[in-house]
Design a protein around this motif. Sequence first.
Motif, PDB file in Angstrom:
ATOM      1  N   ARG A  44       0.860   7.548  -0.446  1.00  0.00           N
ATOM      2  CA  ARG A  44       1.529   7.912  -1.694  1.00  0.00           C
ATOM      3  C   ARG A  44       2.676   8.854  -1.345  1.00  0.00           C
ATOM      4  NH1 ARG A  44       0.253   7.057  -6.676  1.00  0.00           N
ATOM      5  NH2 ARG A  44      -1.896   6.495  -6.138  1.00  0.00           N
ATOM      6  N   VAL A  45       3.908   8.430  -1.648  1.00  0.00           N
ATOM      7  CA  VAL A  45       5.106   9.230  -1.391  1.00  0.00           C
ATOM      8  C   VAL A  45       5.509   9.892  -2.706  1.00  0.00           C
ATOM      9  CG1 VAL A  45       7.491   9.206  -0.574  1.00  0.00           C
ATOM     10  CG2 VAL A  45       5.822   7.602   0.400  1.00  0.00           C
ATOM     11  N   GLY A  69       0.779  -1.231   0.000  1.00  0.00           N
ATOM     12  CA  GLY A  69       0.000   0.000   0.000  1.00  0.00           C
ATOM     13  C   GLY A  69       0.808   1.277   0.000  1.00  0.00           C
ATOM     14  N   VAL A  70       2.140   1.170   0.061  1.00  0.00           N
ATOM     15  CA  VAL A  70       2.996   2.363   0.011  1.00  0.00           C
ATOM     16  C   VAL A  70       3.537   2.485  -1.409  1.00  0.00           C
ATOM     17  CG1 VAL A  70       5.036   3.529   0.916  1.00  0.00           C
ATOM     18  CG2 VAL A  70       3.608   2.155   2.445  1.00  0.00           C
ATOM     19  N   VAL A  71       3.158   3.562  -2.082  1.00  0.00           N
ATOM     20  CA  VAL A  71       3.526   3.784  -3.478  1.00  0.00           C
ATOM     21  C   VAL A  71       4.433   5.001  -3.556  1.00  0.00           C
ATOM     22  CG1 VAL A  71       2.639   4.343  -5.773  1.00  0.00           C
ATOM     23  CG2 VAL A  71       1.369   2.788  -4.296  1.00  0.00           C
ATOM     24  N   VAL A  72       5.518   4.897  -4.310  1.00  0.00           N
ATOM     25  CA  VAL A  72       6.485   5.986  -4.432  1.00  0.00           C
ATOM     26  C   VAL A  72       6.466   6.529  -5.855  1.00  0.00           C
ATOM     27  CG1 VAL A  72       8.908   6.660  -4.205  1.00  0.00           C
ATOM     28  CG2 VAL A  72       7.920   4.984  -2.624  1.00  0.00           C
ATOM     29  N   ASP A  73       6.288   7.843  -5.980  1.00  0.00           N
ATOM     30  CA  ASP A  73       6.255   8.534  -7.268  1.00  0.00           C
ATOM     31  C   ASP A  73       7.522   9.388  -7.390  1.00  0.00           C
ATOM     32  OD1 ASP A  73       5.811  10.139  -9.468  1.00  0.00           O
ATOM     33  OD2 ASP A  73       3.955  11.020  -8.714  1.00  0.00           O
ATOM     34  N   THR A  74       8.362   9.068  -8.367  1.00  0.00           N
ATOM     35  CA  THR A  74       9.617   9.807  -8.569  1.00  0.00           C
ATOM     36  C   THR A  74       9.609  10.613  -9.864  1.00  0.00           C
ATOM     37  OG1 THR A  74      10.629   7.884  -9.644  1.00  0.00           O
ATOM     38  CG2 THR A  74      10.960   8.102  -7.257  1.00  0.00           C
ATOM     39  N   ASP A  75       8.434  10.812 -10.463  1.00  0.00           N
ATOM     40  CA  ASP A  75       8.351  11.513 -11.748  1.00  0.00           C
ATOM     41  C   ASP A  75       8.879  12.947 -11.677  1.00  0.00           C
ATOM     42  OD1 ASP A  75       7.313   9.255 -12.859  1.00  0.00           O
ATOM     43  OD2 ASP A  75       5.230   9.951 -12.858  1.00  0.00           O
ATOM     44  N   GLY A  76       8.803  13.587 -10.510  1.00  0.00           N
ATOM     45  CA  GLY A  76       9.255  14.971 -10.382  1.00  0.00           C
ATOM     46  C   GLY A  76      10.692  15.102  -9.924  1.00  0.00           C
ATOM     47  N   LEU A  77      11.468  14.010 -10.003  1.00  0.00           N
ATOM     48  CA  LEU A  77      12.840  14.008  -9.507  1.00  0.00           C
ATOM     49  C   LEU A  77      13.827  14.137 -10.654  1.00  0.00           C
ATOM     50  CD1 LEU A  77      14.402  13.635  -6.826  1.00  0.00           C
ATOM     51  CD2 LEU A  77      14.428  11.187  -7.295  1.00  0.00           C
ATOM     52  N   VAL A  78      14.816  15.008 -10.493  1.00  0.00           N
ATOM     53  CA  VAL A  78      15.876  15.188 -11.493  1.00  0.00           C
ATOM     54  C   VAL A  78      17.090  14.382 -11.043  1.00  0.00           C
ATOM     55  CG1 VAL A  78      17.418  16.848 -12.595  1.00  0.00           C
ATOM     56  CG2 VAL A  78      15.046  17.492 -12.073  1.00  0.00           C
ATOM     57  N   MET A  79      17.576  13.506 -11.929  1.00  0.00           N
ATOM     58  CA  MET A  79      18.719  12.646 -11.614  1.00  0.00           C
ATOM     59  C   MET A  79      19.924  13.104 -12.433  1.00  0.00           C
ATOM     60  SD  MET A  79      17.329  10.417  -9.479  1.00  0.00           S
ATOM     61  CE  MET A  79      18.376   8.968  -9.429  1.00  0.00           C
TER      62      MET A  79
END
Length: 197
Positions: free
Chosen positions: A169-170, A141-151
């Motif tokens: 939602r993280v 149930g813990v979902v991580v969204d990294t779409d807004g992260l610059v690598m």
Amino acid sequence: MAAEIVRTGGSPEVRASHADRDRAVDVLRVAAGDGRLTLEELDERLEAALSARTTGELAVLTEDLPVPVGGTPAADGVVRIRQEGASTRRGDGWVVPRRLEIRSAWGELTLDFTDAVITHDALDIDLDLRAGSLKLLTGPGVVVDTDGLVMNYSALKARRPADAPVLLRVRITGEVTYGQLVVRSPRRGFGRRSATA
């Protein structure tokens, strides 16, 4: 911390506002994080706080708890982690805030959600990670969204979560430079998720 109860003449207790409920919830979360409330007590009091109609009902829920130093955790609702060349771990009943600001250089940071106290449905992380690593140990149930992260010259390792209702939602935004972000489930035998809404 006992909420101030205001009475006007013979009128009933003042109705609680959303802000009054939020303040009581913050006090309860800090108390649980300090070990003053068990997870079961926190669950019961959070449910009562979120359904409270008057400031008197809220006062009863917090009257046996101390006022957190400096009031609520942060005036703007942000918990900040700043480190350089250090190793930090949040786990074993840590209270997940609404917003987390991380500034880390040459260090390691682990956020373990498997036995965290989760009282909100979302966590926003503002990340500035340089030459280090951030590891998120998720659970069902813990979902991580990294779409807004610059690598920048960095690695992102994320396993697809198992299908389950989303409980938290993280959302991670910001920047990782010469670093590594790892998102994975805990190894077998790790703790359970203790959370409420």
